[in-house]
Motif scaffolding. Structure first.
Motif, PDB file in Angstrom:
ATOM      1  N   VAL A 196       0.703  -1.154  -0.230  1.00  0.00           N
ATOM      2  CA  VAL A 196      -0.034   0.013   0.165  1.00  0.00           C
ATOM      3  C   VAL A 196       0.918   1.183   0.081  1.00  0.00           C
ATOM      4  CG1 VAL A 196      -1.641   1.321   1.110  1.00  0.00           C
ATOM      5  CG2 VAL A 196      -1.734  -1.134   1.109  1.00  0.00           C
ATOM      6  N   GLY A 197       0.868   1.962  -1.129  1.00  0.00           N
ATOM      7  CA  GLY A 197       1.657   3.291  -1.150  1.00  0.00           C
ATOM      8  C   GLY A 197       2.623   3.022  -2.433  1.00  0.00           C
ATOM      9  N   THR A 216      -9.604   0.836   1.006  1.00  0.00           N
ATOM     10  CA  THR A 216     -10.447   1.586   2.274  1.00  0.00           C
ATOM     11  C   THR A 216     -10.583   0.669   3.494  1.00  0.00           C
ATOM     12  OG1 THR A 216     -12.475   0.461   1.087  1.00  0.00           O
ATOM     13  CG2 THR A 216     -11.782   2.895   0.496  1.00  0.00           C
ATOM     14  N   VAL A 217     -10.376  -0.652   3.053  1.00  0.00           N
ATOM     15  CA  VAL A 217     -10.459  -1.690   3.982  1.00  0.00           C
ATOM     16  C   VAL A 217      -9.253  -2.840   3.996  1.00  0.00           C
ATOM     17  CG1 VAL A 217     -11.688  -3.403   5.283  1.00  0.00           C
ATOM     18  CG2 VAL A 217     -12.858  -1.574   4.399  1.00  0.00           C
ATOM     19  N   VAL A 218      -8.490  -2.721   5.185  1.00  0.00           N
ATOM     20  CA  VAL A 218      -7.366  -3.929   5.023  1.00  0.00           C
ATOM     21  C   VAL A 218      -7.516  -4.628   6.413  1.00  0.00           C
ATOM     22  CG1 VAL A 218      -5.090  -4.522   5.039  1.00  0.00           C
ATOM     23  CG2 VAL A 218      -5.909  -2.433   3.786  1.00  0.00           C
ATOM     24  N   GLU A 219      -8.131  -6.001   6.400  1.00  0.00           N
ATOM     25  CA  GLU A 219      -8.225  -6.819   7.220  1.00  0.00           C
ATOM     26  C   GLU A 219      -7.265  -7.829   7.375  1.00  0.00           C
ATOM     27  OE1 GLU A 219     -12.017  -8.333   6.387  1.00  0.00           O
ATOM     28  OE2 GLU A 219     -13.197  -6.833   7.117  1.00  0.00           O
ATOM     29  N   ALA A 263      -8.364  -7.285   1.738  1.00  0.00           N
ATOM     30  CA  ALA A 263      -8.256  -5.743   1.363  1.00  0.00           C
ATOM     31  C   ALA A 263      -9.178  -5.357   0.326  1.00  0.00           C
ATOM     32  CB  ALA A 263      -7.020  -5.199   0.885  1.00  0.00           C
ATOM     33  N   VAL A 264     -10.332  -4.391   0.847  1.00  0.00           N
ATOM     34  CA  VAL A 264     -11.215  -4.058  -0.276  1.00  0.00           C
ATOM     35  C   VAL A 264     -10.877  -2.594  -0.845  1.00  0.00           C
ATOM     36  CG1 VAL A 264     -13.798  -3.426  -0.286  1.00  0.00           C
ATOM     37  CG2 VAL A 264     -13.104  -5.322   1.101  1.00  0.00           C
ATOM     38  N   LEU A 265     -10.929  -2.405  -2.171  1.00  0.00           N
ATOM     39  CA  LEU A 265     -10.651  -1.020  -2.692  1.00  0.00           C
ATOM     40  C   LEU A 265     -11.988  -0.373  -2.848  1.00  0.00           C
ATOM     41  CD1 LEU A 265      -8.189  -2.273  -5.613  1.00  0.00           C
ATOM     42  CD2 LEU A 265      -7.936  -1.650  -3.410  1.00  0.00           C
ATOM     43  N   ALA A 266     -11.666   0.834  -3.099  1.00  0.00           N
ATOM     44  CA  ALA A 266     -12.974   1.764  -3.101  1.00  0.00           C
ATOM     45  C   ALA A 266     -13.929   1.750  -4.090  1.00  0.00           C
ATOM     46  CB  ALA A 266     -12.436   3.281  -3.259  1.00  0.00           C
ATOM     47  N   ALA A 286      -4.310 -11.617   0.304  1.00  0.00           N
ATOM     48  CA  ALA A 286      -2.690 -11.709   0.319  1.00  0.00           C
ATOM     49  C   ALA A 286      -2.324 -12.430   1.432  1.00  0.00           C
ATOM     50  CB  ALA A 286      -2.230 -10.196   0.210  1.00  0.00           C
ATOM     51  N   ARG A 287      -0.932 -12.766   1.697  1.00  0.00           N
ATOM     52  CA  ARG A 287      -0.627 -13.308   2.874  1.00  0.00           C
ATOM     53  C   ARG A 287       0.294 -12.299   3.604  1.00  0.00           C
ATOM     54  NH1 ARG A 287       0.800 -16.933  -1.490  1.00  0.00           N
ATOM     55  NH2 ARG A 287      -0.279 -18.813  -1.234  1.00  0.00           N
ATOM     56  N   LEU A 288       0.684 -11.142   3.249  1.00  0.00           N
ATOM     57  CA  LEU A 288       1.415 -10.031   3.796  1.00  0.00           C
ATOM     58  C   LEU A 288       0.979  -8.581   3.317  1.00  0.00           C
ATOM     59  CD1 LEU A 288       3.948  -9.170   5.462  1.00  0.00           C
ATOM     60  CD2 LEU A 288       5.172  -9.556   3.484  1.00  0.00           C
ATOM     61  N   VAL A 289       0.693  -7.910   4.076  1.00  0.00           N
ATOM     62  CA  VAL A 289       0.508  -6.345   3.636  1.00  0.00           C
ATOM     63  C   VAL A 289       1.992  -5.512   4.057  1.00  0.00           C
ATOM     64  CG1 VAL A 289      -0.768  -5.760   5.727  1.00  0.00           C
ATOM     65  CG2 VAL A 289      -0.808  -4.243   3.428  1.00  0.00           C
TER      66      VAL A 289
END
Length: 420
Positions: free
Chosen positions: A22-23, A152-155, A163-166, A173-176
């Motif tokens: 993310v980023g 918008t959501v990262v669980e 993760a849920v995008l806008a 995923a296994r890693l963020v």
């Protein structure tokens, strides 16, 4: 641990990947390439459209890239696109003074030839670094770039990341990896605390043209308000990173072109002839922060999300690149052992490797800024004598030169130019 995607009881995710980044700044782009080189599949999410991020108006800054970081970019296959725009740093000169006065005759001078044939590093405009990284990413099929897009959501659970995008798309995923900046929403959501403070200073950045060649010499000139760095760029150009008191900076930024250049010349001196600023001026507040932890369940913080240091020695970006090199190495080693990239022990190794080094570097930068942003006569005399003493002690001087090259401490393989 199983290499299968995290289980889901709902609709199938739009993307399934090993690592979600993310980023998409310089840290996020580099991390995506490094993790792909480590054998992982990657989805990179960034809010900014890529064409915008490579314009001079988006980020007109120039970064010092240490020798070790150049080796990393070479090992990742990204440096060839950057090299034509890179200015080698051949010498570093550190001095003390006041605006409108000659620098102190007591100074510290580093010459790259004293520690090896290669330069201390290079100066590179951020937009050219981004372009080189984007070109490299375009050739990596295991990386999916979603931009502009917003997570918008990262669980995060022990089973995996969702993760849920806008726009409603989902990522499993296994890693963020948090490359989402100083104010990192991912760090805040994980409840990871930071320790830090505001310096009461602002960094003013601009590019200048000058009559005489700079010969690859970088100047760190300490003034009462903070360091005034003159950093060589290609041609007869230099980048200025001008630290100023927060209460004075707005008036300086509001000056007309001629008046602003007059203030620049008072601090710059005449050693390179007449100096004229070109392009826009940028300013940003200066602060320090360090996180209490670098990892959480299936989460790794890197670069500004983990730490922000004073730009006094141009080490901010390089510190983040060291994070990325270390993370890529522990993930590559874990993959060879069949471990899940989000495994707690894998991430704990990353944290042990990077937290101490980051804390030491951040503390050194903070101490230097406090020491040199002080105009008390006894303090000025002691630091001038200290600079002169270091200049005459070859062993200590070489140690500082290796720090400037980024070659001190246990280096990840990428920083030695070696593959993962």
């Amino acid at each position: 641990m199983s290499q299968n995607p995290p289980a889901s009881t709902g609709p199938a995710p739009s993307f399934v990947t090993d690592a979600l980044i993310v980023g998409g700044g310089m840290a996020g782009l580099t991390a995506a390439i490094a993790l792909a080189r480590a054998g992982l599949s990657v989805v990179l999410v960034d809010e900014q459209p890529p064409p915008l991020t490579v314009t001079p108006e988006f980020d007109g800054r120039v970064s010092a890239i240490t020798h070790a970081s150049v080796q990393l970019f070479k090992a990742l296959g990204a440096y060839a696109a950057m090299a034509p725009f890179a200015q080698p740093i051949l010498d570093i000169r550190v001095s003390d003074g006041r605006p409108g006065e000659r620098p102190s005759p007591l100074f510290l001078h580093f010459h790259h030839g004293d520690v090896g044939p290669e330069p201390f590093g290079v100066m590179l405009e951020n937009r050219h670094t981004r372009i080189g990284l984007m070109q490299t990413l375009a050739g990596l099929p295991q990386v999916t770039v979603l931009a502009p897009a917003q997570a918008t959501v990262v669980e995060r659970t022990p089973a995996g990341v969702r993760a849920v995008l806008a726009d409603g798309r989902t990522i499993a995923a296994r890693l963020v990896v948090a490359c989402d900046g100083k104010a990192s929403p991912l760090r805040a959501a994980a409840g990871i605390k930071t320790v830090g403070w505001d310096y009461g200073q602002v960094g003013i950045v601009t590019t200048v043209e000058h009559e005489k060649p700079h010969h690859g010499v970088a100047h760190e000139h300490f003034l009462p308000s903070g360091p005034f760095a003159i950093l060589p760029m290609t041609g007869n150009r230099s980048s200025l990173v001008w630290t100023e008191r927060k209460d004075l900076a707005p008036a300086l930024m509001a000056l007309g072109h001629e008046a602003f250049d007059g203030e620049v010349r008072r601090r710059f001196g005449d050693h390179l002839g007449r100096v004229v600023s070109v392009g826009p001026h940028f300013s940003y507040p200066l602060s320090f922060h360090m996180t209490t932890r670098f990892v959480d369940t299936r989460l790794a913080l890197v670069a500004d999300a983990a730490h922000a240091v004073h730009p006094i020695a141009g080490q901010g970006l390089n510190l983040g690149l060291r994070d990325i090199a270390a993370l890529a190495e522990v993930l590559a080693d874990g993959k060879r052992l069949g471990l899940d990239p989000g495994d707690g022990e894998v991430l704990a190794r990353y944290e042990r490797w990077r937290r101490t080094d980051s804390l030491i570097m951040g503390s050194v930068m903070d101490g230097l800024n406090r020491l040199f942003s002080n105009d008390a006569a006894p303090v000025r005399l002691m630091r001038d004598l200290g600079l002169a003493a270091v200049n005459r002690l070859p062993g200590l001087k070489r140690f500082f030169m290796h720090h400037a090259r980024g070659t001190v401490g246990k280096l990840p393989r990428l920083l030695e130019g070696k593959p993962l």
